[in-house]
Design a protein around this motif. Structure first.
Motif, mmCIF file in Angstrom:
data_model
loop_
_atom_site.group_PDB
_atom_site.id
_atom_site.type_symbol
_atom_site.label_atom_id
_atom_site.label_comp_id
_atom_site.label_asym_id
_atom_site.label_seq_id
_atom_site.Cartn_x
_atom_site.Cartn_y
_atom_site.Cartn_z
ATOM 1 N N GLN A 111 0.778 -1.083 0.155
ATOM 2 C CA GLN A 111 -0.435 0.110 -0.149
ATOM 3 C C GLN A 111 0.750 1.399 0.238
ATOM 4 O O GLN A 111 2.074 1.392 0.553
ATOM 5 C CB GLN A 111 -0.699 -0.078 0.904
ATOM 6 N N ILE A 112 0.404 2.300 -0.476
ATOM 7 C CA ILE A 112 1.078 3.766 -0.634
ATOM 8 C C ILE A 112 1.323 4.331 0.452
ATOM 9 O O ILE A 112 -0.346 4.170 0.675
ATOM 10 C CB ILE A 112 0.864 5.403 -1.863
ATOM 11 N N VAL A 113 1.794 4.532 1.807
ATOM 12 C CA VAL A 113 1.661 5.139 2.797
ATOM 13 C C VAL A 113 1.836 6.708 3.050
ATOM 14 O O VAL A 113 2.093 6.863 3.931
ATOM 15 C CB VAL A 113 2.135 4.432 3.350
ATOM 16 N N GLY A 114 2.777 7.015 1.842
ATOM 17 C CA GLY A 114 3.123 8.516 2.024
ATOM 18 C C GLY A 114 3.967 8.644 0.846
ATOM 19 O O GLY A 114 3.976 7.832 -0.269
ATOM 20 N N ILE A 115 4.810 9.639 0.794
ATOM 21 C CA ILE A 115 5.932 10.469 -0.339
ATOM 22 C C ILE A 115 6.733 11.126 0.518
ATOM 23 O O ILE A 115 6.869 11.914 1.310
ATOM 24 C CB ILE A 115 4.782 11.526 -1.356
ATOM 25 N N VAL A 116 7.949 10.880 -0.406
ATOM 26 C CA VAL A 116 9.047 11.553 0.248
ATOM 27 C C VAL A 116 9.284 12.425 -1.031
ATOM 28 O O VAL A 116 9.435 11.720 -2.683
ATOM 29 C CB VAL A 116 10.417 10.365 0.226
ATOM 30 N N SER A 117 9.065 13.866 -1.090
ATOM 31 C CA SER A 117 10.160 14.464 -1.711
ATOM 32 C C SER A 117 11.754 14.821 -2.008
ATOM 33 O O SER A 117 11.889 14.550 -0.769
ATOM 34 C CB SER A 117 9.156 15.691 -2.290
ATOM 35 N N ALA A 118 11.932 15.414 -3.239
ATOM 36 C CA ALA A 118 13.239 16.016 -2.732
ATOM 37 C C ALA A 118 13.515 16.948 -2.057
ATOM 38 O O ALA A 118 14.163 16.932 -1.372
ATOM 39 C CB ALA A 118 13.229 16.475 -4.108
ATOM 40 N N THR A 119 12.396 17.953 -1.529
ATOM 41 C CA THR A 119 12.558 18.740 -0.610
ATOM 42 C C THR A 119 12.845 17.980 1.026
ATOM 43 O O THR A 119 13.509 18.932 1.532
ATOM 44 C CB THR A 119 11.423 19.354 -0.481
ATOM 45 N N ASP A 120 12.171 17.520 0.651
ATOM 46 C CA ASP A 120 12.254 16.496 2.510
ATOM 47 C C ASP A 120 13.179 15.974 2.338
ATOM 48 O O ASP A 120 14.095 15.858 3.483
ATOM 49 C CB ASP A 120 11.210 15.567 2.139
ATOM 50 N N ILE A 121 14.226 15.214 1.366
ATOM 51 C CA ILE A 121 15.695 14.356 1.412
ATOM 52 C C ILE A 121 17.027 15.675 1.828
ATOM 53 O O ILE A 121 17.627 15.765 2.502
ATOM 54 C CB ILE A 121 15.950 13.979 0.208
ATOM 55 N N LEU A 122 16.207 17.420 0.962
ATOM 56 C CA LEU A 122 17.346 17.596 1.226
ATOM 57 C C LEU A 122 16.977 18.526 2.349
ATOM 58 O O LEU A 122 17.937 19.199 3.405
ATOM 59 C CB LEU A 122 17.560 18.845 -0.473
ATOM 60 N N THR A 123 16.072 18.751 2.557
ATOM 61 C CA THR A 123 15.974 19.572 4.516
ATOM 62 C C THR A 123 16.369 18.598 5.517
ATOM 63 O O THR A 123 16.894 18.913 5.999
ATOM 64 C CB THR A 123 14.275 19.760 4.662
ATOM 65 N N ASN A 124 16.386 17.540 5.568
ATOM 66 C CA ASN A 124 16.812 16.228 6.038
ATOM 67 C C ASN A 124 18.822 16.209 6.079
ATOM 68 O O ASN A 124 19.418 15.913 6.925
ATOM 69 C CB ASN A 124 16.874 14.956 5.893
ATOM 70 N N GLU A 125 19.532 16.638 4.700
ATOM 71 C CA GLU A 125 20.470 16.285 5.019
ATOM 72 C C GLU A 125 21.278 18.171 5.360
ATOM 73 O O GLU A 125 22.121 17.998 5.884
ATOM 74 C CB GLU A 125 21.135 16.890 3.492
ATOM 75 N N ILE A 126 20.216 19.037 5.271
ATOM 76 C CA ILE A 126 20.714 20.267 5.509
ATOM 77 C C ILE A 126 20.910 20.586 8.042
ATOM 78 O O ILE A 126 21.723 21.066 7.929
ATOM 79 C CB ILE A 126 19.994 21.760 5.259
ATOM 80 N N ARG A 127 19.987 19.507 7.534
ATOM 81 C CA ARG A 127 20.174 19.641 9.148
ATOM 82 C C ARG A 127 20.691 18.912 9.696
ATOM 83 O O ARG A 127 21.038 19.007 10.811
ATOM 84 C CB ARG A 127 18.525 18.293 10.028
ATOM 85 N N ASN A 128 21.344 18.008 8.860
ATOM 86 C CA ASN A 128 22.297 16.231 9.176
ATOM 87 C C ASN A 128 23.646 17.542 9.078
ATOM 88 O O ASN A 128 24.591 16.888 10.110
ATOM 89 C CB ASN A 128 22.533 15.399 8.347
ATOM 90 N N ILE A 129 24.005 18.697 8.328
ATOM 91 C CA ILE A 129 25.093 19.217 8.548
ATOM 92 C C ILE A 129 25.404 20.596 9.226
ATOM 93 O O ILE A 129 26.307 21.036 9.693
ATOM 94 C CB ILE A 129 24.773 20.442 7.304
ATOM 95 N N MET A 130 23.599 20.723 9.854
ATOM 96 C CA MET A 130 24.212 21.579 11.251
ATOM 97 C C MET A 130 24.145 21.437 12.667
ATOM 98 O O MET A 130 24.178 20.658 13.103
ATOM 99 C CB MET A 130 22.550 22.928 10.643
#
Length: 126
Positions: A107-126
């Motif tokens: 079943q499709i339970v969600g969506i992941v976007s490029a923005t979600d991935i980039l936001t996560n990466e920025i949080r990891n850097i900071m």
């Protein structure tokens, strides 16, 4: 980190016979915006995104005259909730897409976007 940790849970759906005007209203009023999973008789048959709508607006077409089925992407690229974020990013790049439906137990339970991935990466850097 897996997709489950950064995805937007839940999905908004729309029928393939609805208009793009309805899709635009639904995605901006009810959902997170950006995309709707397209269904036919309860089965997932595609995805329609704001990019699809923008293309039609750019062509000066009336959104009330265009059916979702006429612009949706029928080749769905999906990932599982346990897919590593790096693999999801690779899938987006390989397929030239900005959003991936996320599946679990068929079943499709969600969506992941490029923005979600980039936001996560920025949080990891900071």
């Amino acid at each position: 980190m897996n997709v489950r940790e950064i995805m937007i849970e839940g999905v908004e759906t729309i029928g393939e016979d609805e208009t793009l005007e309805t899709a635009l209203k639904k995605s901006t009023e009810e959902g997170e915006g950006g995309s709707l999973i397209v269904e036919r008789n309860g089965e997932v048959v595609g995805i329609v995104t704001t990019w699809d709508v923008l293309e039609e607006i750019g062509d000066r077409r009336d959104l009330r005259d265009i059916r979702v089925r006429d612009t949706m992407e029928t080749h769905l690229v999906t990932v599982h909730t346990d897919t590593p974020v790096e693999q999801a990013a690779k899938e987006m790049v390989d397929h030239g897409i900005w959003r991936l439906p996320v599946e679990e137990a068929g079943q499709i339970v969600g969506i992941v976007s490029a923005t979600d991935i980039l936001t996560n990466e920025i949080r990891n850097i900071m």
